[in-house]
Scaffold this active site. Structure first.
Site, PDB file in Angstrom:
ATOM      1  CG  ASN A  10      10.468 -11.285 -15.168  1.00 29.64           C
ATOM      2  OD1 ASN A  10      11.390 -10.968 -15.439  1.00 29.64           O
ATOM      3  ND2 ASN A  10      10.376 -11.251 -13.594  1.00 29.64           N
ATOM      4  CD1 TRP A  11      12.297 -14.362 -20.588  1.00 29.76           C
ATOM      5  CD2 TRP A  11      13.689 -13.277 -21.865  1.00 29.76           C
ATOM      6  NE1 TRP A  11      11.837 -14.590 -21.949  1.00 29.76           N
ATOM      7  CE2 TRP A  11      12.799 -13.952 -22.955  1.00 29.76           C
ATOM      8  CE3 TRP A  11      14.706 -12.517 -22.674  1.00 29.76           C
ATOM      9  CZ2 TRP A  11      12.873 -14.076 -24.267  1.00 29.76           C
ATOM     10  CZ3 TRP A  11      14.823 -12.572 -23.964  1.00 29.76           C
ATOM     11  CH2 TRP A  11      13.828 -13.190 -24.898  1.00 29.76           C
ATOM     12  CE  LYS A  12      12.283 -13.823 -11.895  1.00 27.06           C
ATOM     13  NZ  LYS A  12      12.108 -14.392 -10.579  1.00 27.06           N
ATOM     14  CG  HIS A 102       9.636  -9.011 -10.017  1.00 27.34           C
ATOM     15  ND1 HIS A 102      10.288  -9.317  -9.264  1.00 27.34           N
ATOM     16  CD2 HIS A 102       9.170 -10.103 -10.489  1.00 27.34           C
ATOM     17  CE1 HIS A 102      10.552 -10.927  -9.053  1.00 27.34           C
ATOM     18  NE2 HIS A 102       9.441 -11.198 -10.086  1.00 27.34           N
ATOM     19  CD  GLU A 104      13.362 -11.550  -8.553  1.00 23.62           C
ATOM     20  OE1 GLU A 104      13.648 -11.194  -9.637  1.00 23.62           O
ATOM     21  OE2 GLU A 104      13.039 -12.845  -8.525  1.00 23.62           O
ATOM     22  CD  GLU A 174       5.349 -12.720  -9.813  1.00 27.83           C
ATOM     23  OE1 GLU A 174       5.497 -13.581 -10.656  1.00 27.83           O
ATOM     24  OE2 GLU A 174       6.326 -11.906  -9.750  1.00 27.83           O
ATOM     25  N   GLY A 180      10.949 -18.922  -7.671  1.00 35.17           N
ATOM     26  CA  GLY A 180      12.274 -19.536  -7.995  1.00 35.17           C
ATOM     27  C   GLY A 180      12.525 -20.480  -6.994  1.00 35.17           C
ATOM     28  CB  SER A 220       7.348 -22.568  -8.581  1.00 33.63           C
ATOM     29  OG  SER A 220       8.391 -21.825  -8.102  1.00 33.63           O
ATOM     30  N   GLY A 241       8.828 -16.860 -14.686  1.00 31.22           N
ATOM     31  CA  GLY A 241      10.170 -16.551 -14.490  1.00 31.22           C
ATOM     32  C   GLY A 241      11.190 -17.824 -15.149  1.00 31.22           C
ATOM     33  N   GLY A 242      11.677 -18.595 -14.264  1.00 35.53           N
ATOM     34  CA  GLY A 242      12.631 -19.621 -14.945  1.00 35.53           C
ATOM     35  C   GLY A 242      12.126 -20.453 -15.980  1.00 35.53           C
TER      36      GLY A 242
HETATM   37  P1  PGA Z   1       9.764 -18.124 -11.347  1.00 33.11           P
HETATM   38  O1  PGA Z   1       9.721 -16.445 -11.265  1.00 33.11           O
HETATM   39  O2  PGA Z   1       8.608 -18.439 -12.114  1.00 33.11           O
HETATM   40  O3  PGA Z   1      10.865 -18.599 -11.403  1.00 33.11           O
HETATM   41  O4  PGA Z   1       9.174 -18.668  -9.814  1.00 33.11           O
HETATM   42  C1  PGA Z   1       8.208 -15.858 -11.347  1.00 33.11           C
HETATM   43  C2  PGA Z   1       8.644 -14.391 -11.092  1.00 33.11           C
HETATM   44  O5  PGA Z   1       9.478 -13.827 -10.274  1.00 33.11           O
HETATM   45  O6  PGA Z   1       8.080 -13.457 -11.834  1.00 33.11           O
END
Ligand code: PGA
Length: 258
Positions: A10-12, A102, A104, A174, A180, A220, A241-242
């Protein structure tokens, strides 16, 4: 394991369309160099909307087996909905997946479980796989109420979905406190909730549906911790994500069992 693991990046809101092309090419190269077996693990990238056409062009042009999807979808088919993107638009671009709900989006856009469920059904109707996200915040975790909190989200999101639809779907657990933050849930934490989700699916539907649905962990995930997380019985992959923004790191995550 009958369920094929899924590693989704997930590149966000990162990567413009040129950076997206480089990242997908880099990921493809890393996996090719490692003789990656795509029949054993599915790999997907989830870029911003503006990158999807570019990602499609490189994936199709070079006959890559990397799949891709979108980070959100409108519940509407078309019309006067400024800023929205429909499921048909995404499926026409070759998207296989749509992330829905998600944390967010729930936090910054007030998305409810009912809306998340509607988005999942819209994605399914257009032939795509929804990645239905759920997870608790720190307060809920501290109170030890993570399982009941997440199961309530699942009940709400799956409401009105058929067993066939659920079998085709992916659920991503999640914990918000681990997104993050570098604060990864322990493999046992991940298993506790992912296992409870599968039991709930068997209660809401049947054992066959619960066996079929893939449950991912996210928060993470890195190459250094993915192996232990993937060793858990009810974890079928990761939503990353990251660590999905670097080709070599995400390729290592995809090769969790190498
Ligand atoms: P993260 O994000 O791996 O940067 O913690 C995961 C996500 O929100 O899908």
């Amino acid at each position: 394991m009958a369920r094929t693991p899924l590693m989704a990046g997930n590149w966000k809101m990162n990567m413009d369309h040129l950076e997206a092309i480089h990242l997908v090419q880099g990921l493809h190269q890393e996996l090719t160099d490692a003789n990656f077996d795509y029949s054993k693990t599915e790999v997907a990238v989830i870029p911003p909307f503006t990158d999807i056409r570019s990602v499609q062009t490189v994936v199709e042009g070079d006959d890559m087996k990397i799949k891709y999807g979108a980070q959100d979808v409108s519940t509407k088919e078309s019309g006067a909905y400024t800023g929205e993107i429909s499921a048909t638009m995404l499926s026409k671009l070759g998207c296989s997946f749509v992330v829905v709900g998600h944390s967010e989006r729930r936090e910054y856009h007030g998305e409810s479980d009912a809306l998340v469920g509607e988005k999942a059904r819209v994605a399914l109707a257009a032939g795509m796989t929804p990645i239905i996200c759920c997870g608790e915040g720190l307060e809920v975790r501290k109170a030890g109420e993570q399982v009941s909190h997440v199961l309530a989200q699942i009940d709400g999101a799956l409401d009105g979905m058929s067993a066939d639809d659920v079998k085709k779907s992916v659920i991503a657990y999640e914990p918000i406190w681990a997104i993050g933050t570098g604060e990864v849930a322990t493999p046992e934490d991940a298993q506790e909730v992912c296992g409870a989700i599968r039991v709930r699916v068997s209660e809401l539907y049947d054992a066959e549906t619960a066996e079929a649905v893939r449950v991912l962990y996210g928060g993470s995930v890195k190459s250094g911790n993915v192996r232990d997380i993937m060793a858990q019985a009810d974890v079928d992959g990761a939503l990353v994500g990251g660590a999905s923004l670097k080709a070599d790191e995400f390729a290592k995550i995809a090769r969790f069992d190498a």
